[in-house]
Design a protein around this motif. Structure first.
Motif, short mmCIF file in Angstrom:
data_model
loop_
_atom_site.label_atom_id
_atom_site.label_comp_id
_atom_site.label_asym_id
_atom_site.label_seq_id
_atom_site.Cartn_x
_atom_site.Cartn_y
_atom_site.Cartn_z
N ILE A 99 0.86 -1.19 0.00
CA ILE A 99 0.00 0.00 0.00
C ILE A 99 0.89 1.23 0.00
CG2 ILE A 99 -0.26 0.05 2.53
CD1 ILE A 99 -3.13 1.17 2.03
N LYS A 100 0.48 2.23 -0.80
CA LYS A 100 1.21 3.50 -0.79
C LYS A 100 0.55 4.37 0.27
CE LYS A 100 2.98 6.83 -4.12
NZ LYS A 100 3.06 7.08 -5.56
N ARG A 101 1.06 4.24 1.48
CA ARG A 101 0.43 4.91 2.61
C ARG A 101 0.40 6.43 2.41
NH1 ARG A 101 2.07 3.65 8.71
NH2 ARG A 101 4.16 4.14 8.01
N ALA A 102 1.46 6.95 1.80
CA ALA A 102 1.54 8.40 1.63
C ALA A 102 0.41 8.95 0.77
CB ALA A 102 2.89 8.77 1.02
N ALA A 103 -0.22 8.08 -0.05
CA ALA A 103 -1.29 8.55 -0.93
C ALA A 103 -2.66 8.04 -0.48
CB ALA A 103 -1.01 8.11 -2.37
N ALA A 104 -2.74 7.52 0.76
CA ALA A 104 -3.99 6.94 1.25
C ALA A 104 -4.61 7.83 2.33
CB ALA A 104 -3.70 5.55 1.85
N ALA A 105 -5.93 7.75 2.46
CA ALA A 105 -6.63 8.53 3.50
C ALA A 105 -6.22 8.02 4.88
CB ALA A 105 -8.14 8.40 3.32
N SER A 106 -5.88 8.93 5.78
CA SER A 106 -5.39 8.48 7.09
C SER A 106 -6.48 7.77 7.89
CB SER A 106 -4.82 9.66 7.88
OG SER A 106 -5.76 10.69 7.91
N ASP A 107 -7.75 8.18 7.72
CA ASP A 107 -8.81 7.57 8.53
C ASP A 107 -9.21 6.17 8.04
OD1 ASP A 107 -9.83 8.70 6.23
OD2 ASP A 107 -11.80 9.05 7.10
N LEU A 108 -8.69 5.73 6.91
CA LEU A 108 -9.02 4.39 6.42
C LEU A 108 -7.89 3.38 6.64
CD1 LEU A 108 -10.85 5.20 3.06
CD2 LEU A 108 -11.86 4.21 5.12
N GLN A 109 -6.80 3.85 7.21
CA GLN A 109 -5.64 2.96 7.30
C GLN A 109 -5.82 1.90 8.40
OE1 GLN A 109 -1.87 4.98 6.99
NE2 GLN A 109 -2.64 6.30 5.37
N ARG A 110 -6.82 2.11 9.23
CA ARG A 110 -7.26 1.03 10.13
C ARG A 110 -8.75 0.87 9.89
NH1 ARG A 110 -6.99 0.44 16.55
NH2 ARG A 110 -7.38 -1.79 16.55
N HIS A 111 -9.13 -0.20 9.26
CA HIS A 111 -10.51 -0.31 8.80
C HIS A 111 -10.94 -1.77 8.77
CE1 HIS A 111 -14.09 0.91 6.51
NE2 HIS A 111 -13.92 -0.19 5.79
N ARG A 112 -12.19 -2.00 9.16
CA ARG A 112 -12.78 -3.34 9.07
C ARG A 112 -14.13 -3.17 8.38
NH1 ARG A 112 -12.60 -8.23 12.58
NH2 ARG A 112 -14.72 -9.00 12.84
N GLY A 113 -14.33 -3.87 7.29
CA GLY A 113 -15.58 -3.69 6.57
C GLY A 113 -15.93 -4.90 5.73
N PRO A 114 -17.19 -4.95 5.26
CA PRO A 114 -17.63 -6.10 4.46
C PRO A 114 -17.10 -6.02 3.03
CG PRO A 114 -19.41 -4.51 4.69
CD PRO A 114 -18.28 -3.98 5.50
N ALA A 115 -16.76 -7.18 2.49
CA ALA A 115 -16.22 -7.23 1.12
C ALA A 115 -17.33 -7.10 0.10
CB ALA A 115 -15.48 -8.55 0.91
N ALA A 116 -17.02 -6.38 -0.98
CA ALA A 116 -17.86 -6.40 -2.19
C ALA A 116 -16.94 -6.90 -3.29
CB ALA A 116 -18.38 -5.01 -2.50
N VAL A 117 -17.24 -8.08 -3.81
CA VAL A 117 -16.26 -8.78 -4.66
C VAL A 117 -16.57 -8.60 -6.14
CG1 VAL A 117 -15.20 -11.02 -5.17
CG2 VAL A 117 -15.94 -10.50 -2.84
N PHE A 118 -15.52 -8.27 -6.91
CA PHE A 118 -15.62 -8.17 -8.37
C PHE A 118 -14.64 -9.19 -8.96
CE2 PHE A 118 -16.96 -4.23 -6.55
CZ PHE A 118 -18.09 -3.89 -7.28
N GLU A 119 -15.09 -9.88 -10.01
CA GLU A 119 -14.32 -11.00 -10.54
C GLU A 119 -13.17 -10.57 -11.45
OE1 GLU A 119 -14.46 -14.04 -9.60
OE2 GLU A 119 -16.20 -13.77 -8.30
N SER A 120 -13.18 -9.33 -11.94
CA SER A 120 -12.16 -8.88 -12.90
C SER A 120 -12.34 -7.38 -13.13
CB SER A 120 -12.37 -9.60 -14.24
OG SER A 120 -13.62 -9.19 -14.79
N PRO A 121 -11.39 -6.74 -13.82
CA PRO A 121 -11.58 -5.32 -14.15
C PRO A 121 -12.84 -5.10 -14.99
CG PRO A 121 -9.28 -5.93 -14.43
CD PRO A 121 -10.02 -7.21 -14.15
N ASP A 122 -13.17 -6.04 -15.87
CA ASP A 122 -14.39 -5.88 -16.69
C ASP A 122 -15.63 -5.95 -15.81
OD1 ASP A 122 -12.89 -5.59 -18.92
OD2 ASP A 122 -13.25 -7.61 -19.72
N ASP A 123 -15.59 -6.80 -14.80
CA ASP A 123 -16.73 -6.91 -13.88
C ASP A 123 -16.89 -5.60 -13.11
OD1 ASP A 123 -18.86 -8.14 -12.56
OD2 ASP A 123 -17.56 -8.89 -10.95
N VAL A 124 -15.76 -4.99 -12.73
CA VAL A 124 -15.85 -3.69 -12.06
C VAL A 124 -16.53 -2.68 -12.98
CG1 VAL A 124 -14.51 -1.75 -11.14
CG2 VAL A 124 -13.79 -4.09 -10.64
#
Ligand code: FES
Length: 562
Positions: free
Chosen positions: A394-419
């Motif tokens: 992870i590029k921490r320097a470019a990430a939101a500080s409030d999300l660097q400790r986070h627990r959440g439910p997954a939303a799964v995508f099978e591929s870039p095309d699925d996204v």
């Protein structure tokens, strides 16, 4: 004479079963280009030319090539340019990364097979430089890299623009409905106003700085802008210097040592550089027989603050970094941390080069010091955990500080095309707490596209959500930003844990603790594994060879037989 000892026009003779006939034939055909005995008695310097109408980042390369040619001739060499594959980051499907090793193989074989005492590697766009370095190391021929340099910045409505951090910033605003179709069309015209590579600290700029730090580029060669007089002077100097290097027979392994890679890791951290450079550095090190691991790069980042104010980590652009003195001034700021014995192709050790280099000037804010850095240490963090047993980044320097400790439910995508097909579908009911998971985008699956910074769902973007935790086995552009976990190893296509995640599973990210975990029991994961079906392999050609032989990202994604 041992064929390996032959030089110049006699090197790498075509095999006709009669050495003198081979010489005679070669000279006959070279004479058709007007070369005479005087020309053919000189050291031959190849110029690997990656000009291409597709690679607009190399648009100014013809002038650069002429500069190199002039320098080579002045120094008594014979310049012979030759074309190689050129990889344009935005013009290749599914991703330029699928072809980095192909370019490396092609370039290596052309260096190895033609009469060539030294080579100048003309590159610039993201994958071209690492491919050329990998090639030069394996070919073992004296080599100097020369890049096209970055673009100048553009502007729109008074806002300074740079590809591609600002491409993404404005695209997010467009998706959020703040910028209409006509305005984004105007921005499209203003983002890339000149030839040259992306003008932020993306992969191209990062790799240019790393190449010079490894010693394979002249020290002032990383930051002059494309098309500038400074850039053209670098070309001429490179041409002159490669002739001397070729005469001395100094191949790249003389410069690529543990010390130079250690310096490169420190510079990568101080640049707040691209995550892609991690893969490329490991691949180059492996070619050079130098041990360099993800942990080494993590350790260097942990100890080194960000010293360069350049997007996406800072606010400036490459032209600001260059005006502030560029890479040599950054080296000066890092002097106490760097190994000063590392050698450069100019013949000097880093310590000698820095004797007359000024420290960062107090009046400008584009290069910091260890005492007054631009950002804290730890720009890049290597994560491990049940979702990435062999590592993730992870590029921490470019990430939101409030999300660097986070627990959440997954939303799964099978591929870039699925996204692309589903991310904006409100039926998914995504919230800012969701962890967006995308799989089947690793090296084996599809060459590892820069799809890891999944877009924020439009309906959340319209509610001012600008960042979410995203996890994948893909890469992301060095110009991108966000709380984006990349390069999950092992990748899903070879059965890594990413393949077993289901919608609603809890995922826990803790950057400070370096953890990325899938909160699902071992028994349940074992059960899911039995029903996992890997995606089909490509049937033929390069894609099949690649899928069968590519190494995982944490080992540099080179082919296993290279
Ligand atoms: Fe070529 Fe960014 S697209 S450097």
């Amino acid at each position: 004479m041992d064929p390996a000892e032959l030089t110049g026009v006699d090197k790498n003779l075509t095999r006709y079963g009669d050495t003198e006939f081979s010489r005679y034939m070669r000279r006959a055909f070279l004479s058709s280009a007007g070369y005479d005995a005087d020309d053919l008695n000189r050291p031959i310097i190849g110029i690997a030319d990656t000009s291409s109408d597709y690679t607009t980042c190399h648009r100014d390369m013809p002038a650069l090539l002429e500069g190199v040619r002039r320098g080579i001739t002045q120094a008594g060499g014979l310049a012979l340019a030759f074309p190689t594959i050129s990889l344009a980051e935005t013009q290749l499907s599914p991703t330029s990364m699928l072809f980095r090793n192909l370019m490396a193989m092609g370039t290596e074989e052309m260096i190895r097979s033609q009469p060539m005492d030294g080579v100048v590697l003309l590159g610039g766009c993201d994958k071209t430089v690492p491919a050329q370095l990998m090639a030069a190391v394996s070919a073992g021929v004296p080599a100097i890299s020369l890049v096209t340099g970055a673009m100048r910045t553009g502007s729109w409505h008074g806002d300074r623009l740079g590809a591609c951090t600002d491409c993404r910033r404005y695209w997010l605003r467009h998706r959020a409905g703040e910028i209409d179709r006509e305005e984004i069309g105007e921005i499209e015209q203003a983002l890339c106003p000149t030839g040259g590579t992306c003008m932020v600290m993306g992969t191209a700029s990062t790799m240019a700085c790393i190449t010079a730090t490894l010693g394979l580029m002249l020290p002032g060669g990383a930051t002059p802008l494309s098309g500038s007089a400074d850039r053209l002077r670098q070309a001429v100097m490179t041409g002159r210097r490669i002739v001397e290097l070729a005469r001395d027979g100094q191949s790249p392994d003389r410069f690529l040592t543990g010390a130079s890679f250690n310096n490169a890791a420190i510079v990568l951290a101080a640049l707040g550089g691209s995550t892609n450079a991690v893969i490329h550095l490991i691949a180059i090190a492996r070619r050079a027989g130098v041990e360099l691991t993800l942990e080494d790069l993590h350790d260097a980042a942990r100890e080194t603050p960000v010293l360069v104010n350049c997007k996406p980590v800072g606010t400036g652009y490459m032209e600001d970094f260059h005006k502030a003195g560029g890479l040599p001034v950054l080296w000066k700021a890092l002097q106490s941390r760097l190994n000063l014995d590392a050698m450069n192709v100019n013949g000097l050790a880093l310590g000698e080069m820095l004797k007359d280099t000024p420290a960062p000037a107090g009046w400008q804010d584009n290069i910091g010091t260890l005492e007054h850095p631009i950002g804290p240490p730890g720009a890049l963090v290597v994560l491990r955990g049940t979702l990435a047993p062999d590592g993730a980044l992870i590029k921490r320097a470019a990430a939101a500080s409030d999300l660097q400790r986070h627990r959440g439910p997954a939303a799964v995508f099978e591929s870039p095309d699925d996204v692309a097909a589903r991310i904006d579908d409100p039926v998914l009911g995504l919230t800012p707490d969701h962890v967006l998971v995308m799989r089947n985008a690793g090296p084996v699956a599809m060459g590892m596209p820069e799809a890891g910074s999944l877009p924020i769902p439009a309906y959340l973007a319209k509610k001012d959500v600008v960042d979410m935790v995203r996890v994948s086995d893909a890469r992301m552009s060095g110009t991108a930003y966000g709380t984006v976990v990349l390069h999950c190893c092992p990748e899903a296509a070879v059965g890594g844990p990413l393949a077993l995640v289901r919608d609603g599973d809890l995922i826990e990210l803790d950057v400070a603790q370096r953890r990325l975990d899938l909160c699902v029991s071992e028994e349940e994961l074992t059960r899911r594994k039995t029903s996992h079906v890997p995606p089909p392999s490509p049937e033929r050609g390069w894609r099949r060879l690649y899928a069968e032989h590519v190494l995982p990202a944490h080992l540099g994604a080179d082919l296993d037989f290279l």
